[in-house]
Design a protein around this motif. Structure first.
Motif, PDB file in Angstrom:
ATOM      1  N   GLY A 214       0.832  -1.198   0.000  1.00  0.00           N
ATOM      2  CA  GLY A 214       0.000   0.000   0.000  1.00  0.00           C
ATOM      3  C   GLY A 214       0.865   1.245   0.000  1.00  0.00           C
ATOM      4  N   PRO A 215       0.289   2.372  -0.441  1.00  0.00           N
ATOM      5  CA  PRO A 215       1.069   3.614  -0.500  1.00  0.00           C
ATOM      6  C   PRO A 215       1.359   4.170   0.887  1.00  0.00           C
ATOM      7  N   LEU A 216       2.525   4.776   1.025  1.00  0.00           N
ATOM      8  CA  LEU A 216       2.947   5.432   2.271  1.00  0.00           C
ATOM      9  C   LEU A 216       3.514   6.804   1.945  1.00  0.00           C
ATOM     10  N   ASP A 217       3.207   7.795   2.766  1.00  0.00           N
ATOM     11  CA  ASP A 217       3.863   9.088   2.588  1.00  0.00           C
ATOM     12  C   ASP A 217       5.228   9.035   3.263  1.00  0.00           C
ATOM     13  N   ARG A 218       5.942  10.127   3.184  1.00  0.00           N
ATOM     14  CA  ARG A 218       7.344  10.108   3.670  1.00  0.00           C
ATOM     15  C   ARG A 218       7.417   9.909   5.191  1.00  0.00           C
ATOM     16  N   ARG A 219       6.454  10.436   5.935  1.00  0.00           N
ATOM     17  CA  ARG A 219       6.466  10.239   7.376  1.00  0.00           C
ATOM     18  C   ARG A 219       6.204   8.777   7.730  1.00  0.00           C
ATOM     19  N   GLU A 220       5.265   8.176   7.037  1.00  0.00           N
ATOM     20  CA  GLU A 220       4.949   6.776   7.315  1.00  0.00           C
ATOM     21  C   GLU A 220       6.097   5.858   6.929  1.00  0.00           C
ATOM     22  N   LYS A 221       6.764   6.195   5.814  1.00  0.00           N
ATOM     23  CA  LYS A 221       7.940   5.402   5.437  1.00  0.00           C
ATOM     24  C   LYS A 221       9.024   5.508   6.502  1.00  0.00           C
ATOM     25  N   ALA A 222       9.251   6.734   6.993  1.00  0.00           N
ATOM     26  CA  ALA A 222      10.274   6.922   8.027  1.00  0.00           C
ATOM     27  C   ALA A 222       9.908   6.167   9.301  1.00  0.00           C
ATOM     28  N   LEU A 223       8.618   6.220   9.689  1.00  0.00           N
ATOM     29  CA  LEU A 223       8.190   5.513  10.901  1.00  0.00           C
ATOM     30  C   LEU A 223       8.357   4.009  10.743  1.00  0.00           C
ATOM     31  N   ARG A 224       7.999   3.475   9.576  1.00  0.00           N
ATOM     32  CA  ARG A 224       8.156   2.029   9.351  1.00  0.00           C
ATOM     33  C   ARG A 224       9.623   1.628   9.487  1.00  0.00           C
ATOM     34  N   ARG A 225      10.511   2.388   8.876  1.00  0.00           N
ATOM     35  CA  ARG A 225      11.951   2.046   8.945  1.00  0.00           C
ATOM     36  C   ARG A 225      12.470   2.113  10.373  1.00  0.00           C
ATOM     37  N   LEU A 226      12.053   3.143  11.120  1.00  0.00           N
ATOM     38  CA  LEU A 226      12.538   3.274  12.495  1.00  0.00           C
ATOM     39  C   LEU A 226      11.981   2.168  13.388  1.00  0.00           C
ATOM     40  N   LEU A 227      10.729   1.778  13.172  1.00  0.00           N
ATOM     41  CA  LEU A 227      10.175   0.679  13.959  1.00  0.00           C
ATOM     42  C   LEU A 227      10.901  -0.625  13.662  1.00  0.00           C
ATOM     43  N   TYR A 228      11.216  -0.872  12.390  1.00  0.00           N
ATOM     44  CA  TYR A 228      11.979  -2.076  12.069  1.00  0.00           C
ATOM     45  C   TYR A 228      13.395  -1.995  12.638  1.00  0.00           C
TER      46      TYR A 228
ATOM     47  N   ALA B 283      22.783   4.478  25.408  1.00  0.00           N
ATOM     48  CA  ALA B 283      21.739   5.383  25.892  1.00  0.00           C
ATOM     49  C   ALA B 283      21.420   6.463  24.862  1.00  0.00           C
ATOM     50  N   ALA B 284      22.439   6.999  24.202  1.00  0.00           N
ATOM     51  CA  ALA B 284      22.220   8.034  23.187  1.00  0.00           C
ATOM     52  C   ALA B 284      21.482   7.454  21.979  1.00  0.00           C
ATOM     53  N   PHE B 285      21.835   6.218  21.588  1.00  0.00           N
ATOM     54  CA  PHE B 285      21.165   5.579  20.448  1.00  0.00           C
ATOM     55  C   PHE B 285      19.674   5.393  20.731  1.00  0.00           C
ATOM     56  N   GLN B 286      19.363   4.870  21.905  1.00  0.00           N
ATOM     57  CA  GLN B 286      17.945   4.649  22.231  1.00  0.00           C
ATOM     58  C   GLN B 286      17.187   5.962  22.349  1.00  0.00           C
ATOM     59  N   LEU B 287      17.827   6.978  22.941  1.00  0.00           N
ATOM     60  CA  LEU B 287      17.155   8.280  23.054  1.00  0.00           C
ATOM     61  C   LEU B 287      16.849   8.854  21.679  1.00  0.00           C
ATOM     62  N   ALA B 288      17.827   8.806  20.759  1.00  0.00           N
ATOM     63  CA  ALA B 288      17.600   9.341  19.414  1.00  0.00           C
ATOM     64  C   ALA B 288      16.546   8.537  18.664  1.00  0.00           C
ATOM     65  N   LEU B 289      16.599   7.199  18.793  1.00  0.00           N
ATOM     66  CA  LEU B 289      15.659   6.331  18.080  1.00  0.00           C
ATOM     67  C   LEU B 289      14.227   6.585  18.541  1.00  0.00           C
ATOM     68  N   TRP B 290      14.017   6.582  19.863  1.00  0.00           N
ATOM     69  CA  TRP B 290      12.648   6.711  20.356  1.00  0.00           C
ATOM     70  C   TRP B 290      12.140   8.142  20.306  1.00  0.00           C
ATOM     71  N   THR B 291      13.033   9.107  20.288  1.00  0.00           N
ATOM     72  CA  THR B 291      12.575  10.480  20.051  1.00  0.00           C
ATOM     73  C   THR B 291      11.955  10.588  18.666  1.00  0.00           C
ATOM     74  N   ALA B 292      12.654  10.032  17.660  1.00  0.00           N
ATOM     75  CA  ALA B 292      12.123  10.073  16.290  1.00  0.00           C
ATOM     76  C   ALA B 292      10.829   9.271  16.177  1.00  0.00           C
ATOM     77  N   ILE B 293      10.777   8.086  16.786  1.00  0.00           N
ATOM     78  CA  ILE B 293       9.572   7.251  16.702  1.00  0.00           C
ATOM     79  C   ILE B 293       8.383   7.945  17.364  1.00  0.00           C
ATOM     80  N   ASP B 294       8.589   8.509  18.560  1.00  0.00           N
ATOM     81  CA  ASP B 294       7.483   9.154  19.266  1.00  0.00           C
ATOM     82  C   ASP B 294       6.955  10.374  18.511  1.00  0.00           C
ATOM     83  N   VAL B 295       7.874  11.166  17.950  1.00  0.00           N
ATOM     84  CA  VAL B 295       7.434  12.328  17.174  1.00  0.00           C
ATOM     85  C   VAL B 295       6.619  11.873  15.968  1.00  0.00           C
ATOM     86  N   LEU B 296       7.067  10.825  15.288  1.00  0.00           N
ATOM     87  CA  LEU B 296       6.335  10.323  14.121  1.00  0.00           C
ATOM     88  C   LEU B 296       5.005   9.683  14.527  1.00  0.00           C
TER      89      LEU B 296
END
Length: 595
Positions: free
Chosen positions: A74-88, A110-123
């Protein structure tokens, strides 16, 4: 094919572990090194733990099969594509990436997890159709608390001031559970995620509750943000089976993340919002995410003990020239709060960093010691009468201190080069006072003394087992005789006549007694000395403040035994000069050849 390969590999590895070794079985099922289970100390797994590992294999294989399902088309916009990649990426971290990242320093993880989940939560805030402003705002608050807890953990590992009370912002089960609740509620209102995905999300909350219960029972179980990574710090024989069960159940959270990424596409979505409304929503979401963090920042009047005398970053004490401009304030704070040597700190702990820096710059503007004492007394210093030293103040006002003490602006390399040049210059000023008579070994150099009353220099056997005791006794005897030579076995301390900070020293060793060269010298004395190891020498400076400025030879040229030590001393325009002559001799007499 990937699903079949991964699941088949886990099953085959588990079967191989049952056949070959407990360590291999542990790696196959738990995907972590055997050392995590303490297998090397235990000597192996008991029967109950082995059975639990077999059950966990079946559970993990089933959950892994769900995790590795193909993403829905199915089609995804750029935010959804970014969220899918970060979740994977989060799924990959939970399954395999956690171990290589754990081998890196703690702040990296700790820095990796903070950056990862900051991006996921915002998305999550931007992608999920919450259909309720209140629910979106609640999600923003929960995400902010979760991220603040992660930031607190990172700041703690970096030895930096934390954002707020650890009990409120502690990362882990509670903040992760709250974020999961609002996310699952948002998924339910959005409508694109299946009931199975929502059930996986609610089930992950059950795993979190289980970990909290085990933490109360065993006192050693802790969990990551979503209850996926579970560790047991104090593993007993019974706790190891619990670890395996909780770890297997923790994959439910990973199933939820993978399913969330898989089911992102949706048909029949509403039309895009107008640009103006989108901007308003972005500002609102950013405010909800950022304002709670801003509210947690300490006011400046509250003391922030970023750098204390016992902070790890304060032990190295780098030179001014080796620091970047942004690092100089921290170096001054280290010195201002230092209690090294048992002395009180320059400033009390009740002062914040900025207050101490302000007082430091005020000290730089003073013109005498009295003004410094007044400022320190006003700051509440326990050592206000001491004033402040330029080698401390140089870090906050280099332009002021450097005008009168340019040497304090150097780097460690520059200081070493300057010291080397100074020693070479002082050595060049010294000449051999007996050039026509060459010793078997000899050397001429400047001998540096302590400015504040160093009694003299040693001629000693450094390898003698009683070298320290002999040196102490020789020092005590140096003033017993007018010749200022104290002798005790394998050590002789030669004092200086004039009030000087260094002397020109020449040492020579002969196989037989040389002529008694007395003319031109103020005093000449001869004393006995012994070498028990076959060495007699003069201490070298070797990077310190005291000692000869050049390598000194071994004067015990005949090996172990008794020697005579003849010392010539004179004071002239070139300063104080010493000529030390050593030769074999069994006599125990002390001679005053010239006085």
């Amino acid at each position: 094919m990937i699903r079949l390969g991964a699941v088949g590999l886990v099953l085959a590895a588990a079967v191989a572990g049952l056949v070959f070794s407990d360590a291999w079985l542990w790696v196959a099922v738990e995907w972590s090194p055997p050392a995590y289970a303490g297998l090397y100390e235990r000597g192996g797994l008991d029967t109950s733990t082995t059975v639990v590992l077999i059950v966990a294999t079946v559970v993990k294989v089933a959950l892994l099969w769900l995790i590795l399902r193909t993403p829905a088309p199915g089609p995804l916009d750029r935010r959804e594509k970014a969220l899918r990649r970060l979740l994977y990426l989060a799924v990959a971290y939970t399954l395999v990436l956690w171990y290589p990242i754990a081998l890196l320093p703690g702040p990296v993880d700790a820095a990796f997890q903070l950056a990862l989940w900051t991006a996921i939560d915002v998305l999550f805030l931007l992608v999920i159709r919450w259909r309720s402003r209140l629910l979106r705002a609640a999600a923003g608050v929960m995400f902010a608390v979760e991220l603040a807890g992660m930031a607190n953990e990172l700041l703690d590992q970096l030895d930096l001031p934390e954002l707020g009370p650890v009990g409120i912002l502690a990362p882990g089960l509670l903040s992760g559970a709250a974020a999961t609740i609002v996310t699952v509620l948002g998924q339910r209102r959005d409508g694109r995620w299946s009931l199975g995905t929502q059930i996986a999300g609610w089930s992950s909350l059950g795993v979190n509750a289980l970990v909290i219960l085990l933490n109360l029972v065993f006192g050693g179980v802790s969990s990551g943000d979503l209850g996926v990574l579970v560790m047991v710090q104090a593993i007993s024989s019974g706790d190891l089976a619990v670890l395996v069960l909780v770890d297997a159940a923790g994959l439910v959270g990973t199933v939820w993340m993978a399913a969330t990424a898989r089911e992102l596409p949706a048909e029949g979505r509403p039309a895009e919002l107008p640009p103006a409304r989108r901007r308003v929503i972005r500002v609102a979401v950013a405010a909800v995410a950022v304002l709670p963090l801003i509210a947690l920042i300490h006011p400046e009047q509250t003391p922030r003990l970023t750098y204390t005398g016992w902070s790890m970053d304060c032990y190295d004490r780098p030179a001014f020239g080796d620091l970047k401009p942004a690092e100089r304030d921290a170096a001054f704070l280290c010195r201002a709060r230092s209690t090294e040597g048992g002395v009180p700190p320059m400033f009390p702990d009740s002062l914040s960093n900025q207050e101490i820096l302000a007082y430091g710059r005020a000290l730089c503007r003073t013109t005498d010691r009295q003004e410094q004492q007044t400022i320190l007394k006003r700051a509440g210093s326990a050592r206000s009468t001491w004033g402040a030293d330029p080698w401390d103040l140089v870090y906050v006002c280099p332009e002021v201190v450097g005008a009168t003490h340019p040497e304090l602006l150097r780097s460690a390399t520059q200081t070493e080069e300057a010291n080397t040049a100074y020693v070479a210059e002082k050595n060049a000023e010294c000449r051999d006072p007996w050039p026509r008579t060459k010793g078997v070994v000899q050397a001429t150099a400047n001998y540096f003394l302590f400015v504040d009353g160093d009694p003299g220099y040693l001629v000693h056997d450094p390898d003698d087992q009683a070298a320290d005791e002999a040196a102490e006794q020789a020092t005590n005897k140096v003033y017993d005789d007018r010749s200022l030579i104290g002798v005790a076995g394998s050590a002789a301390l030669v004092g200086h006549v004039d009030d000087v900070s260094d002397v020109c020293l020449t040492v020579k060793a002969f196989r037989t007694a040389p002529p008694q060269r007395i003319a031109g010298w103020d005093q000449v004395s001869e004393v006995p000395i012994v070498s028990r190891s076959g060495r007699l020498t003069v201490p070298e400076r070797d990077g310190g403040e005291v000692g000869a400025g050049a390598p000194m030879p071994n004067l015990a040229i005949a090996g172990k035994g008794h020697y005579r030590l003849r010392v010539h001393v004179r004071v002239g325009d070139a300063g104080e000069e010493h000529l030390v002559v050593v030769f074999p001799g069994a006599s125990e007499k002390r001679l005053e050849l010239k006085r």
